[in-house]
Write an enzyme that holds these catalytic residues in place. Structure first.
Site, mmCIF file in Angstrom:
data_model
loop_
_atom_site.group_PDB
_atom_site.id
_atom_site.type_symbol
_atom_site.label_atom_id
_atom_site.label_comp_id
_atom_site.label_asym_id
_atom_site.label_seq_id
_atom_site.Cartn_x
_atom_site.Cartn_y
_atom_site.Cartn_z
ATOM 1 N N LYS A 95 0.827 -1.219 0.000
ATOM 2 C CA LYS A 95 0.000 0.000 0.000
ATOM 3 C C LYS A 95 0.858 1.264 0.000
ATOM 4 O O LYS A 95 0.577 2.207 -0.735
ATOM 5 C CB LYS A 95 -0.930 0.022 1.229
ATOM 6 C CG LYS A 95 -1.881 -1.172 1.296
ATOM 7 C CD LYS A 95 -2.841 -1.068 2.479
ATOM 8 C CE LYS A 95 -2.187 -1.151 3.848
ATOM 9 N NZ LYS A 95 -1.667 -2.485 4.201
ATOM 10 N N ARG A 123 -0.382 -9.372 13.287
ATOM 11 C CA ARG A 123 -0.939 -8.339 12.397
ATOM 12 C C ARG A 123 -1.765 -8.959 11.270
ATOM 13 O O ARG A 123 -2.801 -8.430 10.891
ATOM 14 C CB ARG A 123 0.184 -7.479 11.826
ATOM 15 C CG ARG A 123 0.678 -6.447 12.833
ATOM 16 C CD ARG A 123 2.081 -6.016 12.559
ATOM 17 N NE ARG A 123 2.241 -5.368 11.286
ATOM 18 C CZ ARG A 123 3.385 -5.370 10.590
ATOM 19 N NH1 ARG A 123 4.448 -6.020 11.052
ATOM 20 N NH2 ARG A 123 3.473 -4.730 9.459
ATOM 21 N N ARG A 177 11.450 -6.501 4.751
ATOM 22 C CA ARG A 177 11.355 -5.073 5.039
ATOM 23 C C ARG A 177 11.955 -4.777 6.411
ATOM 24 O O ARG A 177 12.620 -3.765 6.600
ATOM 25 C CB ARG A 177 9.888 -4.627 4.986
ATOM 26 C CG ARG A 177 9.705 -3.133 5.203
ATOM 27 C CD ARG A 177 8.300 -2.672 4.861
ATOM 28 N NE ARG A 177 7.334 -3.007 5.892
ATOM 29 C CZ ARG A 177 6.026 -2.791 5.794
ATOM 30 N NH1 ARG A 177 5.522 -2.260 4.691
ATOM 31 N NH2 ARG A 177 5.207 -3.106 6.769
ATOM 32 N N ARG A 213 -9.467 0.675 9.035
ATOM 33 C CA ARG A 213 -9.070 -0.693 9.366
ATOM 34 C C ARG A 213 -10.131 -1.415 10.180
ATOM 35 O O ARG A 213 -9.931 -2.587 10.527
ATOM 36 C CB ARG A 213 -7.779 -0.652 10.194
ATOM 37 C CG ARG A 213 -6.518 -1.061 9.438
ATOM 38 C CD ARG A 213 -5.351 -0.884 10.389
ATOM 39 N NE ARG A 213 -4.194 -1.660 10.037
ATOM 40 C CZ ARG A 213 -3.162 -1.185 9.342
ATOM 41 N NH1 ARG A 213 -3.180 0.038 8.875
ATOM 42 N NH2 ARG A 213 -2.126 -1.956 9.115
ATOM 43 N N ARG A 231 11.851 -1.402 11.182
ATOM 44 C CA ARG A 231 10.547 -1.258 11.817
ATOM 45 C C ARG A 231 10.350 -2.378 12.817
ATOM 46 O O ARG A 231 10.386 -3.556 12.467
ATOM 47 C CB ARG A 231 9.446 -1.321 10.747
ATOM 48 C CG ARG A 231 8.867 0.038 10.422
ATOM 49 C CD ARG A 231 7.778 -0.054 9.401
ATOM 50 N NE ARG A 231 6.581 -0.741 9.885
ATOM 51 C CZ ARG A 231 5.428 -0.764 9.221
ATOM 52 N NH1 ARG A 231 5.336 -0.152 8.064
ATOM 53 N NH2 ARG A 231 4.393 -1.396 9.712
#
Ligand code: ADP
Length: 200
Positions: free
Chosen positions: A14, A146, A128, A89, A134
């Site tokens: 996204k 998640r 990532r 969400r 992160r």
């Protein structure tokens, strides 16, 4: 206005696609994840609160998230349109967004949903995590949480837009440019003069 909800599980792409779409269509990018991370970096009270949820892979409470999103959107009153990335969400967030846009005499034009299967998501997020650092992309248990939260709490948002006939699924596997082309094809077909008139 052209108001797009860019939807999809964590790791669907996204953020990457939003960056390209805002340039192509002159839109303002509103990413709740990015805003939370900026608050964490800035050491704000909101950042401290958000971090306690994000580190566990859980959603930040609706009330806090909605208020923050609205105040961020209000910073760009002359926008030609928005890309909502990572928001809504939950169904409650989706309802709040409709109400908020109605006060501005506008509405969501379409939801574009990037479809990527779970194995690929897990791979992308771990990768990532190595580069971005992160915190929520490093621990496989948090990544799984998640994905589960997405399935249980976020997927119902799809029905909300499907009922409004605004839902478009897009294959999220391929090169960044290929996926971008698929998104543009849907946007452009919906922006034909007739449908554009209907939306405004
Ligand atoms: P990703 O889609 O890769 O999980 P995001 O940057 O969109 O990344 O979100 C990171 C985290 O920020 C989420 O796991 C959640 O804790 C929090 N968050 C982001 N957007 C929302 C939202 N709309 N409602 C509640 N929590 C959110």
């Amino acid at each position: 206005m052209l108001n797009i909800v860019l939807f999809g599980p964590p790791g669907a792409g996204k953020g990457t696609q939003s960056a390209k779409l805002i340039h192509a269509y002159q839109l303002v990018h509103l990413s709740t994840g990015d805003i939370f991370r900026a608050n964490i970096k800035g050491g704000t009270e909101l950042g401290t609160l958000a971090k306690s949820y994000m580190d566990q892979g859980q959603l930040v409470p609706d009330e806090v998230t909605i208020r923050m999103l609205e105040s961020e959107a209000n910073k760009s009153p002359d926008a030609k349109g928005y890309i909502f990335d990572g928001f809504p969400r939950t169904p409650a967030q989706a309802k709040a967004l409709d109400q908020f846009l109605a006060t501005k005499n506008t509405s969501i034009t379409m939801m574009l949903a990037l479809e990527v299967e779970e194995d690929e998501l897990r791979k992308r997020l771990l990768l990532r995590g190595k580069d971005s650092g992160r915190a929520d992309d490093i621990d496989p248990a948090v990544i799984q949480k998640r994905i589960d939260v997405y399935r249980n709490e976020t997927e119902p948002v799809r029905d909300f837009y499907q009922e409004q006939k605004k839902y478009f699924g897009i294959d999220g596997i391929g090169s960044v440019d290929e996926i971008f082309e698929r998104l543009c094809a849907v946007i452009n077909s919906e922006l034909s003069p007739d449908s554009y008139r209907d939306q405004n």
